[in-house]
Design a protein around this motif. Structure first.
Motif, PDB file in Angstrom:
ATOM      1  N   GLY A 235      41.284  35.108  42.059  1.00 57.59           N
ATOM      2  CA  GLY A 235      40.509  36.261  42.508  1.00 57.59           C
ATOM      3  C   GLY A 235      39.797  36.008  43.823  1.00 57.59           C
ATOM      4  O   GLY A 235      39.793  36.867  44.714  1.00 57.59           O
ATOM      5  N   SER A 236      39.196  34.842  43.967  1.00 58.33           N
ATOM      6  CA  SER A 236      38.514  34.500  45.216  1.00 58.33           C
ATOM      7  C   SER A 236      39.512  34.361  46.364  1.00 58.33           C
ATOM      8  O   SER A 236      39.251  34.814  47.479  1.00 58.33           O
ATOM      9  N   GLN A 237      40.629  33.740  46.078  1.00 57.75           N
ATOM     10  CA  GLN A 237      41.652  33.589  47.113  1.00 57.75           C
ATOM     11  C   GLN A 237      42.218  34.941  47.546  1.00 57.75           C
ATOM     12  O   GLN A 237      42.466  35.170  48.731  1.00 57.75           O
ATOM     13  N   ASP A 238      42.403  35.854  46.581  1.00 55.27           N
ATOM     14  CA  ASP A 238      42.883  37.201  46.918  1.00 55.27           C
ATOM     15  C   ASP A 238      41.878  37.913  47.820  1.00 55.27           C
ATOM     16  O   ASP A 238      42.261  38.546  48.814  1.00 55.27           O
ATOM     17  N   TRP A 239      40.593  37.822  47.487  1.00 51.32           N
ATOM     18  CA  TRP A 239      39.595  38.476  48.322  1.00 51.32           C
ATOM     19  C   TRP A 239      39.542  37.843  49.706  1.00 51.32           C
ATOM     20  O   TRP A 239      39.449  38.550  50.721  1.00 51.32           O
ATOM     21  N   LEU A 240      39.633  36.523  49.786  1.00 48.43           N
ATOM     22  CA  LEU A 240      39.600  35.843  51.079  1.00 48.43           C
ATOM     23  C   LEU A 240      40.788  36.280  51.946  1.00 48.43           C
ATOM     24  O   LEU A 240      40.641  36.465  53.160  1.00 48.43           O
ATOM     25  N   THR A 241      41.936  36.495  51.325  1.00 43.40           N
ATOM     26  CA  THR A 241      43.095  37.012  52.054  1.00 43.40           C
ATOM     27  C   THR A 241      42.796  38.406  52.594  1.00 43.40           C
ATOM     28  O   THR A 241      43.110  38.714  53.752  1.00 43.40           O
TER      29      THR A 241
ATOM     30  N   ILE B 254      30.714  43.844  35.173  1.00 44.94           N
ATOM     31  CA  ILE B 254      31.407  43.400  36.384  1.00 44.94           C
ATOM     32  C   ILE B 254      32.650  42.635  35.962  1.00 44.94           C
ATOM     33  O   ILE B 254      32.549  41.574  35.327  1.00 44.94           O
ATOM     34  N   ASP B 255      33.834  43.150  36.304  1.00 45.56           N
ATOM     35  CA  ASP B 255      35.049  42.443  35.896  1.00 45.56           C
ATOM     36  C   ASP B 255      35.256  41.187  36.736  1.00 45.56           C
ATOM     37  O   ASP B 255      34.621  40.991  37.776  1.00 45.56           O
ATOM     38  N   GLY B 256      36.139  40.332  36.253  1.00 48.41           N
ATOM     39  CA  GLY B 256      36.335  39.015  36.852  1.00 48.41           C
ATOM     40  C   GLY B 256      36.792  39.033  38.290  1.00 48.41           C
ATOM     41  O   GLY B 256      36.355  38.196  39.093  1.00 48.41           O
ATOM     42  N   ASP B 257      37.663  39.962  38.648  1.00 50.12           N
ATOM     43  CA  ASP B 257      38.136  40.014  40.035  1.00 50.12           C
ATOM     44  C   ASP B 257      37.018  40.403  40.991  1.00 50.12           C
ATOM     45  O   ASP B 257      36.911  39.855  42.090  1.00 50.12           O
ATOM     46  N   ILE B 258      36.184  41.337  40.580  1.00 55.25           N
ATOM     47  CA  ILE B 258      35.044  41.713  41.425  1.00 55.25           C
ATOM     48  C   ILE B 258      34.078  40.535  41.524  1.00 55.25           C
ATOM     49  O   ILE B 258      33.616  40.187  42.608  1.00 55.25           O
ATOM     50  N   GLY B 259      33.797  39.885  40.410  1.00 54.08           N
ATOM     51  CA  GLY B 259      32.905  38.732  40.421  1.00 54.08           C
ATOM     52  C   GLY B 259      33.420  37.612  41.312  1.00 54.08           C
ATOM     53  O   GLY B 259      32.673  37.040  42.109  1.00 54.08           O
ATOM     54  N   SER B 260      34.708  37.328  41.216  1.00 60.00           N
ATOM     55  CA  SER B 260      35.300  36.284  42.060  1.00 60.00           C
ATOM     56  C   SER B 260      35.237  36.664  43.529  1.00 60.00           C
ATOM     57  O   SER B 260      34.988  35.819  44.400  1.00 60.00           O
TER      58      SER B 260
END
Length: 139
Positions: free
Chosen positions: A13-19, A45-51
């Motif tokens: 999730g964090s890597q997707d947001w950083l991209t 807050i779901d995991g992808d938003i949190g990440s």
């Protein structure tokens, strides 16, 4: 959650947001902050938003001069490319800090908190995120 460590950027999730941030810059920051605000209002807050919020916190801290040197290989170029626009986002530092607080509040309100608790690594994750938040708030 695809995670390989408790670090801020050690999950999908964090890597997707950083991209997204690398490609879209400040709009990725406003999008994740708005999504987190909506999630807080809904009570979860779901995991992808949190990440994404945790990744944003690393990016904002780096843009303010408090980069985690262990992450410089991943953050240096996107932060340099989008720093000015990112820091022009209204109250980005305070809003990000408040979002991190919400993500780390409890299992009832945050999927990410719940997942780390279930994995038995909540204390390690919270320690890492608290250090990030201290860097963010002090910058």
């Amino acid at each position: 959650m695809g995670a390989w460590g408790v670090g801020s950027l050690d999950n999908d999730g964090s890597q997707d947001w950083l991209t997204d941030f690398s490609e879209f810059g400040a709009s990725a920051a406003t999008d994740i902050l708005d999504a987190c605000s909506d999630a807080i209002a809904s009570g979860y807050i779901d995991g992808d938003i949190g990440s994404g919020i945790i990744a944003l916190a690393e990016v904002v801290a780096a843009a303010l001069g408090a980069m985690d040197e262990d992450l410089s290989d991943q953050l240096e170029e996107p932060v340099e490319n989008h720093k000015d626009a990112l820091l022009d986002v209204d109250n980005v530092q305070a809003r990000t800090s408040e979002a991190v607080e919400a993500v780390t509040s409890d299992a009832e309100a945050s999927e990410l908190f719940d997942l780390w608790q279930e994995a038995g690594e909540l204390d390690e994750w919270l320690s890492q995120v608290n250090a990030l938040r201290a860097r963010l708030d002090a910058a």
